[in-house]
Design an enzyme around this catalytic site. Structure first.
Site, mmCIF file in Angstrom:
data_model
loop_
_atom_site.group_PDB
_atom_site.id
_atom_site.type_symbol
_atom_site.label_atom_id
_atom_site.label_comp_id
_atom_site.label_asym_id
_atom_site.label_seq_id
_atom_site.Cartn_x
_atom_site.Cartn_y
_atom_site.Cartn_z
ATOM 1 N N ASP A 209 44.302 40.874 60.107
ATOM 2 C CA ASP A 209 44.253 42.083 60.545
ATOM 3 C C ASP A 209 44.942 42.255 62.291
ATOM 4 O OD1 ASP A 209 43.827 45.194 60.785
ATOM 5 O OD2 ASP A 209 42.862 44.290 62.037
ATOM 6 N N LEU B 98 24.934 42.718 43.335
ATOM 7 C CA LEU B 98 23.818 42.079 42.812
ATOM 8 C C LEU B 98 22.730 40.783 43.561
ATOM 9 C CD1 LEU B 98 24.440 41.986 38.441
ATOM 10 C CD2 LEU B 98 23.096 44.035 39.794
#
Length: 164
Positions: A134, A81
């Site tokens: 990562d 939204l």
């Protein structure tokens, strides 16, 4: 701690309890800025590797900063939204924590528009931290992402806010 409002004050829920995108068309265009931060704790050897820029994956801090900028620009694609915004500035900084336990990320996002950039700043900080994880996980899977939070926001009808 933040100040909670009642369920009837949720702007993304209509009178029937259905999710909706907030209509900002009547809001004034103002300069808006938000700053978010987070931290990645790690082993001292991992921090040394990250700071040296000499790992197999190169300068992990520079890559994380770019990833954070890219993420801020894609926030509306990730948060259902959220309004797509024309961002005027995104700055992401990755620096060693003062206590030597890891890296801190600060993301500052600015726009001139009808809605704020808090979600963009939080997304930038989060993705920068995930990128660091990562890139460093091969040497330290025990790293911890912590304390991702909004620290300041300015502009708009609700005015300025700063974390105590």
């Amino acid at each position: 701690m933040s100040e909670a409002k009642g369920a009837g004050d949720l702007t993304h829920v209509d009178a029937d309890g259905r999710a909706r995108m907030v209509d900002v068309s009547a809001k004034a265009v103002t300069t808006r800025e938000a700053v978010a931060e987070g931290r990645l704790t790690m082993l001292p050897a991992t921090l040394d590797l990250a700071m040296s820029g000499g790992g197999r994956k190169g300068d992990v801090r520079a890559v994380a900063e770019i990833a954070g900028v890219m993420a801020a620009k894609r926030t509306a694609d990730l948060i259902p939204l959220c309004h797509p915004l024309m961002l005027s500035s995104v700055k992401v900084a990755v620096e060693p924590l003062a206590d030597g336990t890891g890296l801190g990320v600060t993301a500052r996002v600015c726009t001139s528009g009808q809605t704020g950039v808090e979600m963009e700043a939080l997304t930038a900080a989060s993705v920068a931290l995930l990128t660091l994880y990562d890139m460093l996980k091969a040497v330290d899977r025990g790293m911890t992402i912590e304390a991702v939070r909004l620290t300041t926001k300015s502009g708009g009808a609700s005015g300025d806010w700063k974390r105590a």
